[in-house]
Design a protein around this motif. Structure first.
Motif, mmCIF file in Angstrom:
data_model
loop_
_atom_site.group_PDB
_atom_site.id
_atom_site.type_symbol
_atom_site.label_atom_id
_atom_site.label_comp_id
_atom_site.label_asym_id
_atom_site.label_seq_id
_atom_site.Cartn_x
_atom_site.Cartn_y
_atom_site.Cartn_z
ATOM 1 N N GLN A 96 8.935 -5.685 12.728
ATOM 2 C CA GLN A 96 8.820 -4.442 11.970
ATOM 3 C C GLN A 96 10.010 -4.251 11.022
ATOM 4 O O GLN A 96 9.846 -3.837 9.880
ATOM 5 C CB GLN A 96 8.758 -3.268 12.955
ATOM 6 C CG GLN A 96 8.736 -1.923 12.298
ATOM 7 C CD GLN A 96 8.485 -0.804 13.292
ATOM 8 O OE1 GLN A 96 8.326 -1.032 14.492
ATOM 9 N NE2 GLN A 96 8.442 0.410 12.814
ATOM 10 N N THR A 175 3.739 -4.262 9.854
ATOM 11 C CA THR A 175 3.510 -3.432 8.662
ATOM 12 C C THR A 175 3.855 -1.961 8.926
ATOM 13 O O THR A 175 3.626 -1.117 8.065
ATOM 14 C CB THR A 175 2.029 -3.527 8.203
ATOM 15 O OG1 THR A 175 1.182 -3.200 9.306
ATOM 16 C CG2 THR A 175 1.689 -4.911 7.695
ATOM 17 N N SER A 176 4.413 -1.673 10.090
ATOM 18 C CA SER A 176 4.611 -0.257 10.452
ATOM 19 C C SER A 176 5.674 0.432 9.613
ATOM 20 O O SER A 176 5.696 1.660 9.540
ATOM 21 C CB SER A 176 4.962 -0.130 11.929
ATOM 22 O OG SER A 176 3.918 -0.695 12.682
ATOM 23 N N LEU A 178 5.966 0.002 6.387
ATOM 24 C CA LEU A 178 5.552 -0.112 4.982
ATOM 25 C C LEU A 178 4.565 0.986 4.588
ATOM 26 O O LEU A 178 3.835 1.506 5.436
ATOM 27 C CB LEU A 178 4.910 -1.487 4.750
ATOM 28 C CG LEU A 178 5.765 -2.693 5.180
ATOM 29 C CD1 LEU A 178 4.968 -3.988 5.042
ATOM 30 C CD2 LEU A 178 7.046 -2.764 4.360
ATOM 31 N N THR A 183 1.259 -2.246 2.864
ATOM 32 C CA THR A 183 0.616 -2.724 4.084
ATOM 33 C C THR A 183 -0.599 -3.578 3.740
ATOM 34 O O THR A 183 -0.763 -4.687 4.240
ATOM 35 C CB THR A 183 0.184 -1.532 4.973
ATOM 36 O OG1 THR A 183 1.360 -0.870 5.414
ATOM 37 C CG2 THR A 183 -0.628 -1.981 6.177
ATOM 38 N N THR A 205 -0.066 -3.705 17.066
ATOM 39 C CA THR A 205 -0.055 -2.510 16.206
ATOM 40 C C THR A 205 -0.501 -1.284 17.006
ATOM 41 O O THR A 205 -1.103 -1.405 18.066
ATOM 42 C CB THR A 205 -0.995 -2.705 14.987
ATOM 43 O OG1 THR A 205 -0.931 -1.554 14.154
ATOM 44 C CG2 THR A 205 -2.438 -2.938 15.404
ATOM 45 N N VAL A 210 -5.380 -1.412 10.814
ATOM 46 C CA VAL A 210 -4.913 -2.798 10.680
ATOM 47 C C VAL A 210 -5.906 -3.727 11.375
ATOM 48 O O VAL A 210 -6.298 -4.769 10.856
ATOM 49 C CB VAL A 210 -3.500 -2.938 11.317
ATOM 50 C CG1 VAL A 210 -3.105 -4.395 11.414
ATOM 51 C CG2 VAL A 210 -2.485 -2.151 10.517
#
Ligand SMILES: Nc1ncnc2c1ncn2[C@@H]1O[C@H](COP(=O)(O)OP(=O)(O)OP(=O)(O)O)[C@@H](O)[C@H]1O
Ligand SMILES: [Mg+2]
Length: 347
Positions: A96, A175-176, A178, A183, A205, A210
């Motif tokens: 992350q 992607t947390s 972003l 993302t 996630t 996602v």
């Protein structure tokens, strides 16, 4: 031993307990799960569910209290340190917070795993150039991490993770940190990693979107338990557990709006409510048309949602069927004969 149809990763009865001040936390409780080669496998659950703990067992950063983890048929906790270090080169990982070395430029960050492997300099140069091209950062080789956006930093993280040509990529909330657009672009890149480089991806996630976008399989963890797992399309179209329903509800609304409930409650004749699940290949309107026209019942569409899951269109339609018990049974027989999933709903 590895064979072409055995899972690339297999968890067998995994439990993990942590003891702190004599208090035992069961982070994972008897988890058995297989991940097949080529999967983009999503691990989803609320904070503290045990996702990271399970993910980190794949490269033995975390050791189970009991149970076994097999990677390509090898018991990852039953091998020598040397064998483990060889196996780990086949498993990339991204994080992350990107975990880049702030004092090194993009080129050097990506080169680290190759330097550790004592790769000749000219090979490193060629490989890093190839990787930066793949992730779309050819022009950033000499930039420092602080000169990059979050999305660009994650691209560096991905390039670095791919440096040793791994066949497995672990992503922990990659992607947390972003924004939604970034993302999307990172998820597109990971999809290319999976398809063009044949890398099996395990993606942790807490965001169901996602999973919807890139995963073909999903496992839902809750307080250390595996509550549901399978193909995304199956779990999404027919979530069985309360927690799965809660996750799926955020992208596929299926709760009947209050106004319609009020209307149903004031209806005094015979009726049943059913929810039917169509994939793209079914001709939805035809089925409803057939029921209306060929059978002695009448259908009202009370609520419908259409969601795209990796190219497949999933429609969930809530129908009120009015008529009588016998004719309702005929309608259900007809739906069954078309191999369409449905469930009866009671208010
Ligand atoms: N090193 C540790 N020592 C003690 N307890 C731990 C340790 N690592 C994890 N735990 C506990 O194990 C449980 C699962 O943690 P884990 O980090 O796997 O959850 P997670 O699903 O990844 O959560 P998040 O979404 O917040 O990252 C939590 O209750 C956590 O407090
Ligand atoms: Mg975590």
């Amino acid at each position: 031993m590895e064979s072409s149809n055995s899972p690339i990763i297999s968890f067998k009865n995994i439990s993990r307990e942590y003891t702190q001040n004599k208090v035992v936390t069961r982070a994972l409780d008897n988890i058995s799960l297989d991940i097949e080669k080529g999967d983009i496998f999503g691990l989803i659950g609320s904070s503290g569910a045990g996702k990271s703990t399970l993910l980190r067992m794949i490269n033995a950063l975390e050791i189970p209290t009991s149970g076994k983890v097999y990677v390509k048929g090898t018991d990852i906790n039953g091998i020598s340190a040397k064998q483990l270090s060889i196996l780990r080169k086949d498993i990339g990982i991204i994080f992350q917070d990107f975990n880049l070395l702030e004092s090194k430029n993009v080129f050097d960050n990506v080169a680290i795993p190759l330097i550790l492997k004592r790769t000749p300099k000219n090979e490193i140069k060629a490989r890093v150039a190839e990787l930066l091209k793949f992730v779309g950062l050819e022009d950033k080789a000499l930039s420092l991490p602080k000169e990059l956006s979050g999305g660009q930093k994650q691209r560096v993280g991905i390039a670095r993770a791919l440096a040793t040509k791994p066949s497995v990529l672990l992503c922990d909330e990659a992607t947390s940190a972003l924004d939604p657009n970034t993302t999307e672009s990172i998820l597109d890149l990971l999809q290319r990693v999976n398809q063009e480089l044949n890398v099996t991806i395990i993606f942790v996630t807490h965001t169901i979107r996602v999973i919807q976008k890139i995963c073909n399989k999903v496992a839902i963890l809750d307080q250390g338990n595996l509550v549901e797992h399978g193909r995304v399309i199956d779990v999404f179209s027919n979530p069985k557990s309360e927690i799965a329903r809660t996750f799926v509800e955020t992208i596929i609304p299926s709760r009947i709006p209050q106004g319609i409930l009020d209307e149903l409650n004031s209806y005094h004749g015979y009726y049943k409510l059913i929810r039917i699940f169509f994939y793209a290949e079914n001709a939805t309107d035809d089925v409803i048309w057939q029921i209306n026209n060929k059978l002695n019942v009448h259908t009202n569409v009370m609520f419908a949602s259409v969601t795209e899951i990796q190219g497949l269109v999933l429609s969930i339609i809530t129908l009120q069927i009015t008529g009588n018990e016998d004719d309702y049974k005929k309608a259900v027989d007809y739906i069954n004969s078309k191999h369409i999933s449905y469930e009866e709903i009671s208010l």
